[in-house]
Design a protein around this motif. Structure first.
Motif, short mmCIF file in Angstrom:
data_model
loop_
_atom_site.label_atom_id
_atom_site.label_comp_id
_atom_site.label_asym_id
_atom_site.label_seq_id
_atom_site.Cartn_x
_atom_site.Cartn_y
_atom_site.Cartn_z
N THR A 126 58.41 50.80 -55.29
CA THR A 126 57.03 50.38 -55.13
C THR A 126 56.35 50.34 -56.50
O THR A 126 56.66 51.16 -57.37
N THR A 127 55.44 49.42 -56.70
CA THR A 127 54.65 49.38 -57.92
C THR A 127 53.80 50.65 -58.00
O THR A 127 53.14 51.02 -57.02
N ARG A 130 53.05 44.33 -63.28
CA ARG A 130 54.00 43.50 -62.53
C ARG A 130 54.58 44.28 -61.35
O ARG A 130 54.61 45.51 -61.34
N GLU A 131 55.11 43.54 -60.40
CA GLU A 131 55.74 44.14 -59.23
C GLU A 131 56.88 45.07 -59.64
O GLU A 131 57.72 44.72 -60.47
N MET A 164 54.15 40.70 -56.20
CA MET A 164 52.92 41.48 -56.29
C MET A 164 52.47 41.56 -57.74
O MET A 164 53.27 41.81 -58.62
N GLU A 165 51.19 41.35 -57.97
CA GLU A 165 50.62 41.58 -59.29
C GLU A 165 49.26 42.25 -59.14
O GLU A 165 48.42 41.83 -58.33
N ASN A 193 47.48 40.66 -55.83
CA ASN A 193 47.97 39.37 -55.30
C ASN A 193 46.84 38.37 -55.12
O ASN A 193 46.80 37.63 -54.13
N GLU A 220 51.55 48.02 -51.25
CA GLU A 220 51.94 47.16 -52.37
C GLU A 220 51.83 47.89 -53.70
O GLU A 220 52.57 47.60 -54.64
N VAL A 221 50.91 48.83 -53.78
CA VAL A 221 50.71 49.62 -54.99
C VAL A 221 50.55 51.08 -54.60
O VAL A 221 49.80 51.40 -53.66
#
Length: 273
Positions: free
Chosen positions: A185-186, A30-31, A1-2, A66, A153-154
């Protein structure tokens, strides 16, 4: 993930003028990183967070997760509000299940995830209670694990501990860190508290009062759990405080902070945008 913030600008217009809150912000996350946005009131921290969330549109630039451009809210982003924002008519259980139902997670998987999250947050036995029956600390933990429930993801957090008193704050910081370490988690968090930023973050982005420009981007390479009495902790706290003074206009130049030798030895990587 970014997560990529690419040239984000935000203007607010009225009949006679245009106010630029953010201008051409660029950075990436960054992840698994815990990144804090720190700056004076009105610098655009929360505005940027809500643009990442998809709650409002940018005037220029784009947000990518992503490689996908953010155009609206989505389940790939969880959000924790300062005032908890729990549904008062729902029990703890139903509050946590809500995002999983929205994502159409199968019932069996929902129950398994619910049990995991309640255990993680030490809330077993509280699932039938309503928000008004919970302490402030419990409400915050419910809000946090509800945001994690759909496996975003975030995770975006807007002053998540801003609604509690100072006595409870450090205890909740420990709870928040422990929960995050279990899930990794990010995170992008907004705060105005230097100590909180150092204690929780892998990285602190300091934004200026004028157009939300990035004054410093400081990496916090300290072991966890962090010890506030350590020399290295307090030197980094001083460094971030100096950058915040530049952000508020109390210091004319961030060169001294940017060239501080402790950045290399304590903060690790650092970039100034």
């Amino acid at each position: 993930m970014e997560l990529k913030v690419e040239g984000i600008s935000k203007n607010f217009k009225n009949d006679t003028s245009v106010q630029t809150v953010l201008k051409n912000l660029i950075f990436s996350v960054r992840e698994g990183q815990f990144v804090t946005l720190l700056g004076p009131s009105g610098c655009g921290k929360t505005t940027l967070l809500t643009i990442i969330a998809g709650f409002q549109a940018a005037s220029g630039g784009r947000i990518l997760i992503n490689g996908r451009q953010v155009t609206r809210p989505g389940p790939d982003r969880g959000f924790v509000f300062q005032n908890y924002a729990l549904f008062p008519w729902m029990t703890v259980r139903d509050n946590i299940l809500y995002p999983m139902r929205q994502r159409k997670v199968p019932a069996k998987d929902r129950e398994k995830r619910l049990e995991e999250l309640l255990t993680m947050a030490q809330l077993e036995g509280k699932e039938k209670l309503f928000p008004h029956q919970l302490s402030g600390g419990m409400k915050q933990r419910v809000a946090f694990i509800r945001a994690l429930a759909g496996r975003p993801e975030v995770l975006l957090m807007d002053e998540p501990l801003g609604a509690v008193d100072m006595q409870m704050r450090q205890s909740l910081q420990d709870d928040l860190e422990a929960l995050w370490l279990k899930d990794k988690t990010t995170v992008v968090m907004v705060t105005h508290d230097v100590d909180e930023a150092i204690y929780l973050s892998d990285r602190v982005i300091v934004m200026s009062a004028h157009e939300g420009k990035i004054v410093d981007d400081i990496y916090i390479n300290l072991h966890r759990p962090r010890d506030r009495k350590e020399n290295e902790y307090n030197k980094l706290k001083e460094l971030v405080s100096e950058a915040l003074q530049v952000a508020t206009g109390r210091r004319a130049d961030s060169t001294e902070a940017a060239n501080n030798p402790y950045l290399a030895t304590l903060g690790g990587e650092a970039t100034t945008v």
